[in-house]
Motif scaffolding. Structure first.
Motif, short mmCIF file in Angstrom:
data_model
loop_
_atom_site.label_atom_id
_atom_site.label_comp_id
_atom_site.label_asym_id
_atom_site.label_seq_id
_atom_site.Cartn_x
_atom_site.Cartn_y
_atom_site.Cartn_z
N THR A 1 0.83 -1.22 0.00
CA THR A 1 0.00 0.00 0.00
C THR A 1 0.86 1.26 0.00
O THR A 1 0.48 2.27 -0.59
CB THR A 1 -0.95 0.02 1.22
N ILE A 2 2.01 1.20 0.65
CA ILE A 2 2.92 2.36 0.63
C ILE A 2 3.44 2.58 -0.79
O ILE A 2 3.51 3.72 -1.27
CB ILE A 2 4.10 2.16 1.61
N GLU A 3 3.80 1.49 -1.48
CA GLU A 3 4.29 1.60 -2.86
C GLU A 3 3.23 2.24 -3.76
O GLU A 3 3.53 3.13 -4.56
CB GLU A 3 4.66 0.22 -3.39
N GLU A 4 2.00 1.77 -3.62
CA GLU A 4 0.91 2.33 -4.43
C GLU A 4 0.72 3.81 -4.14
O GLU A 4 0.54 4.62 -5.07
CB GLU A 4 -0.39 1.57 -4.15
N MET B 1 8.10 7.91 1.70
CA MET B 1 9.42 7.29 1.52
C MET B 1 9.97 6.80 2.86
O MET B 1 10.52 5.70 2.96
CB MET B 1 10.38 8.31 0.90
N GLY B 2 9.83 7.62 3.90
CA GLY B 2 10.28 7.20 5.22
C GLY B 2 9.56 5.96 5.69
O GLY B 2 10.16 5.04 6.27
N ALA B 3 8.23 5.92 5.45
CA ALA B 3 7.43 4.76 5.86
C ALA B 3 7.83 3.51 5.08
O ALA B 3 7.82 2.39 5.61
CB ALA B 3 5.95 5.07 5.64
N HIS C 1 4.35 4.36 13.73
CA HIS C 1 4.64 3.68 12.45
C HIS C 1 4.49 2.17 12.65
O HIS C 1 5.35 1.53 13.25
CB HIS C 1 6.06 4.02 12.00
N TYR C 2 3.39 1.61 12.17
CA TYR C 2 3.13 0.18 12.35
C TYR C 2 3.04 -0.50 10.99
O TYR C 2 2.12 -0.25 10.21
CB TYR C 2 1.84 -0.05 13.13
#
Length: 581
Positions: free
Chosen positions: A475-478, A524-526, A536-537
């Motif tokens: 989901t972060i990539e998307e 990016m940090g996540a 941050h989980y």
């Protein structure tokens, strides 16, 4: 060209900004101190703070200590806190509470006449001073009166669009005067950035409409680094569906959290502290209850929520200590807190990350070099006092402490700098380029383009899915792909209003232009932080990993892109331990 000279310029008029301006003016009365702010009057988001300000006031009475306050802060921040910063906060905060008392803040009192103290989440002892549940209103009113009584010049409704940094040294800034629709160049010897957070980058937030986060992008473009931007705090209790804050003060006064089965479900997640566990723990618990089907569903918005139960609390006590809560719930939810459950769900509330600073609030580049003459304070900055999760009531203390410290330092620097900054050719060139960017490229665009609302909504949706309470690589990539593509469309937005005076459409576009870069840094940090720590989980990395990730994320601009690096956390007294509540 409208040229204004200041010895010290403070950007922002919230608690940190006003405290910095007052400290500068009081320490060096002969200096020209200016406050540049995009709001009018004392309307910065600090005025909405409800719960209180943390500080150890009466250790002999409570058994508290500055060291215990610092330890709670370090543990609450999941050991990503720079421990010298936590100690400084704990040592300096009481001075600020008593200073504000002298300015007229009506702190609640105990029967013995001392300032009353609440127990907040993650705190070992009651140490939160409060003025009912309207602390921000009273603090901001007192500070604004004090600032107006001093020779401080206010430039209200001025949106900063560019920082002027000259060969590694702060030289001033450019701001759009929203009233006149003209740019102004502020030349200054020293500056303090205190522009607050950026909750409006997300879909649901407790923050006001001025909290758009553009200063982070503006700073990044001028060679300033950002730190720990992946750590975004979701406050557990925002009113459904509006997102209006329901203060932690309610739980401090004894409110329960219950699911649709009537269970006080925090017993499953934090059996010792229950509802007064740190905010990241409580927010994840509420989200988990919803995912398990034990939450209520709001009929119109379809949002999942839990109930905040105050029905067992004495109504008179609620009137005395939680009057704003009662008013807000009745007005915006049509409910009576003495008889009804309050529908609450997590919403974005605070950014632990921000402009990279050292312990003293000096603004740094990616190599740790000071941008000479520039400081940052409050939520806009990351002095690393909150780490991966802020404890409630530490924010007002941080704003006051580092507001004062940075204001004094800026005044000292300006006083020791003999030559005032001239209106030179370089300044004129920078001003001219900014004028063309705003009024030629953005305002007078040919017909066509895309709508501002579409771009803003895309950013909010991406951050909500990629940088939410629970995160996952996919989901972060998307989300990162969506934000990167959207960033390229900002310059294609069509501004329909071509007038200059109070052009709110142009203002929103300029805010978005800075915020979209900050959104990329958050994601990016996540993405790269492959662990779970504080707010941050990562579902695909559910454990904390001190061997690899006991480090701060430093983001900086390189060419047209953003690069990350990592720096160790400063550990002085307390090595990382299992964080349980």
């Amino acid at each position: 060209m409208d040229f204004i000279y200041c010895d010290v310029v403070v950007v922002g008029s919230g608690l940190a900004g006003l405290r910095a301006a007052i400290a500068a003016a009081e320490s060096k009365p002969d200096l020209e101190v200016c406050v540049v702010t995009k709001v009018s009057g004392p309307r910065s988001h600090s005025i909405a703070a409800e719960g209180g300000m943390a500080g150890v006031l009466y250790p002999e009475k409570t058994g508290d200590s500055a060291e215990l306050h610092a330890y709670d802060t370090v543990k609450g921040g999941d050991f990503l806190v720079d421990q010298d910063a936590a100690l400084m906060l704990a040592q300096e905060a009481p001075k600020e509470i008593f200073y504000l008392e002298k300015l007229g803040v009506p702190w609640n009192r105990d029967a013995d006449g001392r300032i009353a103290l609440r127990l907040f989440g993650g705190m070992s002892k009651p140490r939160t001073a409060f003025a009912r549940d309207k602390t921000g209103f009273f603090v901001m009113s007192a500070l604004y009166r004090a600032a107006r009584s001093l020779p401080i010049k206010f430039y209200e409704e001025h949106l900063v669009t560019k920082l002027f940094i000259k060969r590694g040294q702060f030289a001033g800034l450019i701001a759009l005067d929203l009233r006149r629709g003209e740019l102004r160049l502020f030349r200054a010897k020293a500056g303090v950035i205190a522009t607050g957070g950026g909750g409006r980058m997300f879909k649901l937030t407790t923050m006001g409409f001025a909290n758009t986060g553009e200063m982070w992008g503006i700073a990044l473009r001028e060679g300033i680094a950002l730190k720990d931007m992946e750590f975004v705090q979701w406050h557990p209790t925002a009113l459904v569906p509006s997102g209006i804050l329901i203060s932690e003060a309610a739980r401090a006064e004894g409110a329960y959290l219950v699911n649709k089965l009537g269970e006080r479900f925090m017993a499953r997640y934090a059996p010792q502290r229950m509802e007064l566990a740190p905010r990241d723990v409580v927010a994840r618990a509420i989200a988990t209850e919803c995912m398990a089907g034990r939450g209520f569903i709001h009929e119109e918005s379809k949002m999942c929520y839990v109930g905040l139960d105050l029905r067992h609390i004495d109504p008179q006590r609620m009137k005395e200590r939680l009057p704003l809560l009662m008013e807000v719930v009745r007005t915006y939810a049509g409910l009576d807190p003495t008889k009804d459950l309050i529908p609450v769900a997590p919403a974005v509330h605070y950014f632990m990350g921000g402009i990279h600073t050292d312990l003293h609030g000096r603004v740094l580049d990616a190599n740790g070099r000071w941008i000479i003459g520039l400081w940052a304070a409050g939520e806009a900055a990351s002095v690393s006092v909150h780490g991966a999760n802020r404890l409630g009531s530490n924010s007002l203390a941080e704003c006051a402490v580092w507001g004062r410290l940075t204001g004094i330092q800026a005044a000292e620097f300006a006083s020791s700098t003999q030559q005032p900054p001239a209106l030179d050719l370089e300044a004129k060139t920078v001003y001219g380029a900014e004028e063309r960017r705003i009024f030629d490229k953005l305002l007078h665009r040919e017909s066509g383009g895309i709508s501002l609302g579409q771009v803003k909504s895309a950013i909010q949706e991406a951050l909500h899915s990629g940088a939410g309470i629970f995160r996952h690589k996919s989901t972060i990539e998307e989300a990162l792909t969506k934000v990167t593509r959207t960033a390229a469309k900002v310059m294609q937005v069509n501004v329909h209003d071509v007038g200059r005076t109070y052009n709110m459409e142009l203002k929103e576009l300029l805010e978005l232009d800075g915020a979209v870069l900050a959104a990329q840094v958050i994601l990016m940090g996540a993405y790269f932080r492959q662990e779970s720590r504080g707010s941050h989980y990562r579902l695909d990395h559910p454990s904390r990993d001190d061997s690899r990730w006991l480090v701060h994320t430093i983001a900086y601009r390189y060419g047209d892109g953003v690069v990350l690096k990592w720096e160790p956390v400063r550990i002085l007294k307390w090595p990382p331990e299992v964080r349980s509540y």
